[in-house]
Design an enzyme around this catalytic site. Structure first.
Site, PDB file in Angstrom:
ATOM      1  N   VAL A 167     -48.529 -58.236 -23.695  1.00 57.89           N
ATOM      2  CA  VAL A 167     -47.847 -57.017 -23.265  1.00 57.89           C
ATOM      3  C   VAL A 167     -48.797 -55.960 -22.722  1.00 57.89           C
ATOM      4  O   VAL A 167     -48.365 -54.899 -22.286  1.00 57.89           O
ATOM      5  CB  VAL A 167     -47.012 -56.419 -24.419  1.00 57.89           C
ATOM      6  CG1 VAL A 167     -45.909 -57.371 -24.827  1.00 57.89           C
ATOM      7  CG2 VAL A 167     -47.906 -56.074 -25.614  1.00 57.89           C
ATOM      8  N   GLY A 168     -50.082 -56.237 -22.766  1.00 58.69           N
ATOM      9  CA  GLY A 168     -51.040 -55.277 -22.231  1.00 58.69           C
ATOM     10  C   GLY A 168     -52.440 -55.831 -22.263  1.00 58.69           C
ATOM     11  O   GLY A 168     -52.746 -56.742 -23.030  1.00 58.69           O
ATOM     12  N   GLY A 225     -56.709 -54.563 -21.710  1.00 61.41           N
ATOM     13  CA  GLY A 225     -57.644 -53.464 -21.531  1.00 61.41           C
ATOM     14  C   GLY A 225     -59.076 -53.939 -21.469  1.00 61.41           C
ATOM     15  O   GLY A 225     -59.353 -55.122 -21.251  1.00 61.41           O
ATOM     16  N   GLY A 261     -59.920 -56.304 -24.725  1.00 64.31           N
ATOM     17  CA  GLY A 261     -59.086 -57.446 -25.054  1.00 64.31           C
ATOM     18  C   GLY A 261     -57.689 -57.254 -24.514  1.00 64.31           C
ATOM     19  O   GLY A 261     -57.479 -56.537 -23.544  1.00 64.31           O
ATOM     20  N   THR A 264     -53.209 -57.279 -25.752  1.00 63.94           N
ATOM     21  CA  THR A 264     -52.279 -57.101 -26.857  1.00 63.94           C
ATOM     22  C   THR A 264     -51.028 -57.924 -26.621  1.00 63.94           C
ATOM     23  O   THR A 264     -50.520 -57.991 -25.505  1.00 63.94           O
ATOM     24  CB  THR A 264     -51.920 -55.618 -27.022  1.00 63.94           C
ATOM     25  OG1 THR A 264     -53.110 -54.873 -27.259  1.00 63.94           O
ATOM     26  CG2 THR A 264     -50.959 -55.398 -28.175  1.00 63.94           C
ATOM     27  N   ASP A 292     -60.961 -40.741 -27.344  1.00 61.35           N
ATOM     28  CA  ASP A 292     -60.254 -41.224 -26.143  1.00 61.35           C
ATOM     29  C   ASP A 292     -58.792 -40.791 -26.180  1.00 61.35           C
ATOM     30  O   ASP A 292     -57.884 -41.584 -25.939  1.00 61.35           O
ATOM     31  CB  ASP A 292     -60.358 -42.748 -26.050  1.00 61.35           C
ATOM     32  CG  ASP A 292     -60.037 -43.255 -24.636  1.00 61.35           C
ATOM     33  OD1 ASP A 292     -60.128 -42.450 -23.681  1.00 61.35           O
ATOM     34  OD2 ASP A 292     -59.691 -44.439 -24.483  1.00 61.35           O
ATOM     35  N   ASN A 337     -73.408   0.725 -42.239  1.00 61.83           N
ATOM     36  CA  ASN A 337     -74.584   0.995 -41.411  1.00 61.83           C
ATOM     37  C   ASN A 337     -75.480   2.033 -42.084  1.00 61.83           C
ATOM     38  O   ASN A 337     -75.005   2.967 -42.718  1.00 61.83           O
ATOM     39  CB  ASN A 337     -74.156   1.496 -40.029  1.00 61.83           C
ATOM     40  CG  ASN A 337     -75.165   1.125 -38.955  1.00 61.83           C
ATOM     41  OD1 ASN A 337     -76.219   0.573 -39.260  1.00 61.83           O
ATOM     42  ND2 ASN A 337     -74.837   1.409 -37.708  1.00 61.83           N
ATOM     43  N   GLU A 350     -87.738  -4.603 -41.969  1.00 61.40           N
ATOM     44  CA  GLU A 350     -86.672  -4.953 -42.919  1.00 61.40           C
ATOM     45  C   GLU A 350     -85.646  -5.862 -42.250  1.00 61.40           C
ATOM     46  O   GLU A 350     -85.186  -6.835 -42.839  1.00 61.40           O
ATOM     47  CB  GLU A 350     -85.993  -3.678 -43.429  1.00 61.40           C
ATOM     48  CG  GLU A 350     -84.886  -3.959 -44.447  1.00 61.40           C
ATOM     49  CD  GLU A 350     -84.107  -2.704 -44.815  1.00 61.40           C
ATOM     50  OE1 GLU A 350     -83.104  -2.828 -45.548  1.00 61.40           O
ATOM     51  OE2 GLU A 350     -84.490  -1.604 -44.351  1.00 61.40           O
TER      52      GLU A 350
END
Length: 576
Positions: free
Chosen positions: A129-130, A132, A135, A137, A251, A521, A528
């Site tokens: 089915v896919g 890349g 590998g 799928t 990714d 302040n 220092e």
């Protein structure tokens, strides 16, 4: 997909001028050429059949487009990226790039992962089915066990493609991360991993609702603000969970989020952790990975952490809301230049018609300075999402990092931060209150450093141990320091850099200085001040610090106050 490299688009007809290409000529929407139209897959970007045998795939052709009038030229021959490709996957010929020392020959590599060898006994593999970079799928059906009769997705990674020790470690780490993180409602469910002599099989939940990218295109290229919120909350939720565990995805893009079903309100799941890695809050990664349109500037500079994922989410948010990419060019090197130098446009339609909160949300994610970028937890607390249902803000690791820096600061800087904390708005205080309460203050409203340890244990997974985030937290909890009430916690957990990235920064700084003038302040000698900052005798303190102090009364000047807020150290002086 993964590595930042492009691929020429062949046999592609010139496109007409449009912000989103959504017709039969686009591989993204062409059901004839895209085999995965009925099933999701867990490898990188959709791969049209005309590139079926290609060793790599680019997200260029599968992301919403602006103007394409001619095919993409070949990928940029940037030496450092090609060298990384060679080192990581053994995919570059020796005469094309200098392969760094330490690359191993495939001969003698140990490709045994220790996974179960009985995949065939448990699952019947279905159609592909896919496909890349690493590998392909397939769908599959469980034949026995607790999943018997259930459809699953199986990512098949051929061992023949694991030509370096780094490639083998990538596969091992992907399975380890999936196993450790599984259980979050917006992360694809991991079931098991198997292997035989030829392949590794990663068995996962089958999501049948298609990619987020397909939904964007089916809506004509963009979402309404309310619908975009529903998507962003789910993306941020799972990414915040990963980041807390010390895992950076690397990714993130619309192709790597799948809907569980075709239902309009279906849950969204993050997939493809093939490029993910572990990173501690005080560490930086340096390898260039990701998809070109979504890669963060600091990734290209080879020094990044979890903030890189937030940039990618910013790109996704930009696409969701306006239907085009914030950074675009015809070449990969051009994309990188745009990411590094160009500013995304918020002047063109529909941005002027969108809410100011929506624009601010995206802008604060797409800040090129990663220190000024929102974290995932902060993004969930942003006013644009704060009133959205089901928003649960998780523990934010940046709080641990900031509190550690605060405790190690001088008394003068603590006083300056206390003044700055008094200028925070109600939404900013709400985020800090949420983080404070998650640490479990006692009945008197105080937390000790031990609370930082116990606060993280309830969210801990094995991934947190592997990323050594727990070591970092133990170190913080061991610091001897007085208990913090909410007021001091706000001073400790405030991010000066993030405030500086806001349009209201000058008002915050001026108001804080006024408060500091009244309460903190005082006349101060340069010697220092140098001692307060921890400057070594070798630093020319009179030259460096003379503009920090007002000559009229010897008190800290506004410039000195702002610099002090940033926590200047002797190291930064020596670098300068």
């Amino acid at each position: 997909m993964g590595l930042c490299h492009g691929k020429p688009i062949e046999n592609r007809q010139p496109q007409s001028e449009t912000s989103i290409i959504h017709d039969g000529n686009d591989p993204v929407s062409n059901s004839q050429t895209r085999k995965s139209s009925n099933f999701p897959f867990y490898s990188p970007s959709p791969l049209p059949s005309l590139f079926k045998n290609s060793p790599a795939n680019s997200s260029v052709s599968s992301t919403p487009l602006r103007i394409f009038k001619r095919p993409f030229p070949p990928p940029s021959p940037a030496k450092h990226i090609r060298a990384l490709l060679a080192r990581r996957h053994g995919s570059i010929k020796p005469n094309e790039a200098s392969i760094p020392e330490g690359s191993e020959c495939e001969l003698g590599l140990d490709k045994n992962f220790g996974f179960s060898k009985h995949f065939g006994a448990h699952y019947e593999l279905g159609e592909e089915v896919g496909r890349g970079h690493f590998g392909y799928t397939c769908s599959a059906k469980a034949k026995k066990g607790s999943l018997k009769g259930q459809d699953v997705a199986v990512k098949v990674i051929p061992k023949s493609k694991m030509t370096t020790a780094i490639a083998i470690e990538d596969v091992r780490r992907e399975v380890k991360i999936l196993r450790a993180l599984t259980g979050h409602k917006n992360l694809v469910q991991f079931y098991d991993a198997y292997e035989d002599d030829d392949n590794v099989f990663v068995v996962m939940e089958l999501c049948k609702g298609g990619e987020l990218l397909d939904r964007i295109l089916s809506r004509g290229g963009k979402y309404s603000e309310d619908d975009a919120k529903a998507v962003m909350v789910q993306i941020l939720s799972v990414v915040a969970f990963c980041h807390l565990q010390g895992v950076v995805h690397r990714d993130l893009k619309p192709e790597n989020f799948l809907f569980v079903s075709k239902d309009e309100n279906s849950t969204l799941k993050a997939i493809d952790f093939g490029l993910s890695d572990y990173v501690k809050p005080d560490e930086r990664l340096n390898d260039i990975v990701g998809s070109a349109y979504y890669v963060a500037p600091e990734v290209l500079h080879r020094s990044y952490g979890t903030e890189a994922d937030m940039w990618s989410i910013g790109v996704i948010a930009y696409i969701l809301l306006c239907g085009s990419r914030p950074f675009w060019a015809r070449t990969e090197s051009g994309i990188f230049r745009a990411v590094l130098k160009a500013d995304p446009s918020f002047d063109e339609a529909p941005w002027p018609a969108l809410s100011s909160d929506a624009r601010d949300f995206v802008k604060r994610l797409l800040n090129k300075d990663f220190r000024k970028r929102l974290t995932a937890a902060q993004a969930l607390s942003h006013p644009w999402l704060a009133d959205y249902q089901d928003v649960k803000v998780p523990t934010d690791m940046i709080v641990y990092k900031l509190v550690k820096a605060y405790i190690c600061s001088s008394s003068l800087r603590k006083s300056a931060l206390a003044a700055l904390a008094k200028t925070l708005t109600v939404p900013q205080l709400a985020y800090l209150r949420d983080q404070f309460m998650q640490l479990g203050p006692n009945k008197s409203g105080f937390i000790s450093m031990q609370n930082f340890k116990t606060g993280i244990v309830k969210n801990s997974t094995d991934a947190m141990k592997d990323s050594r985030v727990t070591d970092y937290v133990h170190m913080i909890s061991s610091i001897q320091y007085r208990k913090l009430d909410f007021e001091e916690f706000c001073a400790a957990a405030i991010s000066v850099h993030q405030l500086e990235g806001m349009e209201t920064w000058e008002q915050h700084a001026r108001r804080a200085y006024e408060l500091f003038e009244k309460d903190g302040n005082r006349p101060i000698m340069i010697e220092e001040l140098a001692s307060e900052l921890g400057l070594s005798p070798s630093v020319p303190v009179h030259v460096v610090l003379q503009d920090w102090i007002r000559h009229s009364d010897g008190k800290l000047s506004f410039l000195g106050f702002v610099r002090l807020l940033h926590g200047v150290s002797s190291r930064s002086f020596q670098k300068a």
